[in-house]
Design a protein around this motif. Sequence first.
Motif, PDB file in Angstrom:
ATOM      1  N   HIS A  44       0.911  -1.316   0.026  1.00  0.00           N
ATOM      2  CA  HIS A  44       0.048  -0.092   0.137  1.00  0.00           C
ATOM      3  C   HIS A  44       0.912   1.358  -0.056  1.00  0.00           C
ATOM      4  CE1 HIS A  44      -2.835  -2.958   1.618  1.00  0.00           C
ATOM      5  NE2 HIS A  44      -3.609  -2.174   0.893  1.00  0.00           N
ATOM      6  N   HIS A  45       0.192   2.428  -0.676  1.00  0.00           N
ATOM      7  CA  HIS A  45       1.022   3.581  -0.666  1.00  0.00           C
ATOM      8  C   HIS A  45       0.410   4.674   0.133  1.00  0.00           C
ATOM      9  CE1 HIS A  45       2.837   1.425  -3.994  1.00  0.00           C
ATOM     10  NE2 HIS A  45       4.038   2.304  -3.840  1.00  0.00           N
ATOM     11  N   ALA A  46       0.864   5.585   0.868  1.00  0.00           N
ATOM     12  CA  ALA A  46       0.200   6.350   1.892  1.00  0.00           C
ATOM     13  C   ALA A  46       0.823   7.677   1.827  1.00  0.00           C
ATOM     14  CB  ALA A  46       0.200   6.139   3.334  1.00  0.00           C
ATOM     15  N   LEU A  47       0.032   8.798   1.822  1.00  0.00           N
ATOM     16  CA  LEU A  47       0.688  10.162   1.939  1.00  0.00           C
ATOM     17  C   LEU A  47       0.166  10.908   3.244  1.00  0.00           C
ATOM     18  CD1 LEU A  47       1.744  12.605   0.172  1.00  0.00           C
ATOM     19  CD2 LEU A  47      -0.508  13.162  -0.302  1.00  0.00           C
ATOM     20  N   ALA A  65       3.598  -0.203   5.056  1.00  0.00           N
ATOM     21  CA  ALA A  65       3.307   0.577   3.686  1.00  0.00           C
ATOM     22  C   ALA A  65       4.325   1.421   3.399  1.00  0.00           C
ATOM     23  CB  ALA A  65       1.967   1.410   4.129  1.00  0.00           C
ATOM     24  N   THR A  66       4.387   1.975   1.901  1.00  0.00           N
ATOM     25  CA  THR A  66       5.286   3.038   1.472  1.00  0.00           C
ATOM     26  C   THR A  66       4.698   4.379   1.617  1.00  0.00           C
ATOM     27  OG1 THR A  66       6.021   1.308   0.014  1.00  0.00           O
ATOM     28  CG2 THR A  66       6.277   3.856  -0.515  1.00  0.00           C
ATOM     29  N   VAL A  67       5.464   5.156   2.602  1.00  0.00           N
ATOM     30  CA  VAL A  67       4.644   6.209   2.857  1.00  0.00           C
ATOM     31  C   VAL A  67       5.606   7.502   2.469  1.00  0.00           C
ATOM     32  CG1 VAL A  67       3.850   7.610   4.940  1.00  0.00           C
ATOM     33  CG2 VAL A  67       4.015   5.157   4.860  1.00  0.00           C
ATOM     34  N   THR A  68       4.709   8.495   2.004  1.00  0.00           N
ATOM     35  CA  THR A  68       5.449   9.809   1.824  1.00  0.00           C
ATOM     36  C   THR A  68       4.878  10.804   2.643  1.00  0.00           C
ATOM     37  OG1 THR A  68       5.698   9.291  -0.656  1.00  0.00           O
ATOM     38  CG2 THR A  68       5.803  11.514   0.036  1.00  0.00           C
TER      39      THR A  68
END
Length: 228
Positions: A44-47, A65-68
């Motif tokens: 999952h990708h999160a901002l 998760a991959t987070v920015t």
Amino acid sequence: MAGTTTRPVARGRRLISLPGVYRPQADTLLLQTALAGEDIGPGHHALDIGTGTGAVALRAAATGATVTAVDTSWPAVLAARLNAVRLRLPLTVVHGDFDAAAAGRRYDLVTANPPYVPSPDRELPTRGANRAWDAGADGRGVIDPICASAPALLRPGGVLLMVHSAMCDSDRTVDLLERGGLDARVVARRDVPWGPVLRSRRAWLQERGFAAPGEQWEELVVIRGRYT
């Protein structure tokens, strides 16, 4: 590092906070609690918008998760990066506006703890610690742009979690998100005592109808919007 402090966050962890950076408070913890109820993890990708110390972004990163994370404050960007290194969690931290940071990418989860305190100054501050809370005359100077951008930030089925004060009209937030194609509702509430910023503006807030005479408690809400 001179001038740094550590502040408690959930699960007993402590985060570094630099001068002028918004420290984890009741709204941060309420947003973290809402995040814990979401299905997010590896793949999952999160901002995280308005990351501050990175407290919410790092909680998301801990799931795999991959987070920015993004913030307009350079001290906040530095604090979040330091905390990511300290906790040994992968986190990309970007300085600037959230729309520019997203750069056309879509996310499975967007979290936001924007400035939301109504201010006698109609313009959003561009420097200083009050960037973390002052949000224009109605407190919606950042909330409304997030609502407008949510459909472009989320993948189909993606979720926005945003915390703010009920003082700046949670019903309007729900309505704006629904107009953008999100299924939106308030999923968490918490009453907290007024802090020093609200107390210093009591007369102005009462005059503008944001607060009743003698009011001493503020309701915080987390609004969840799922993009359908």
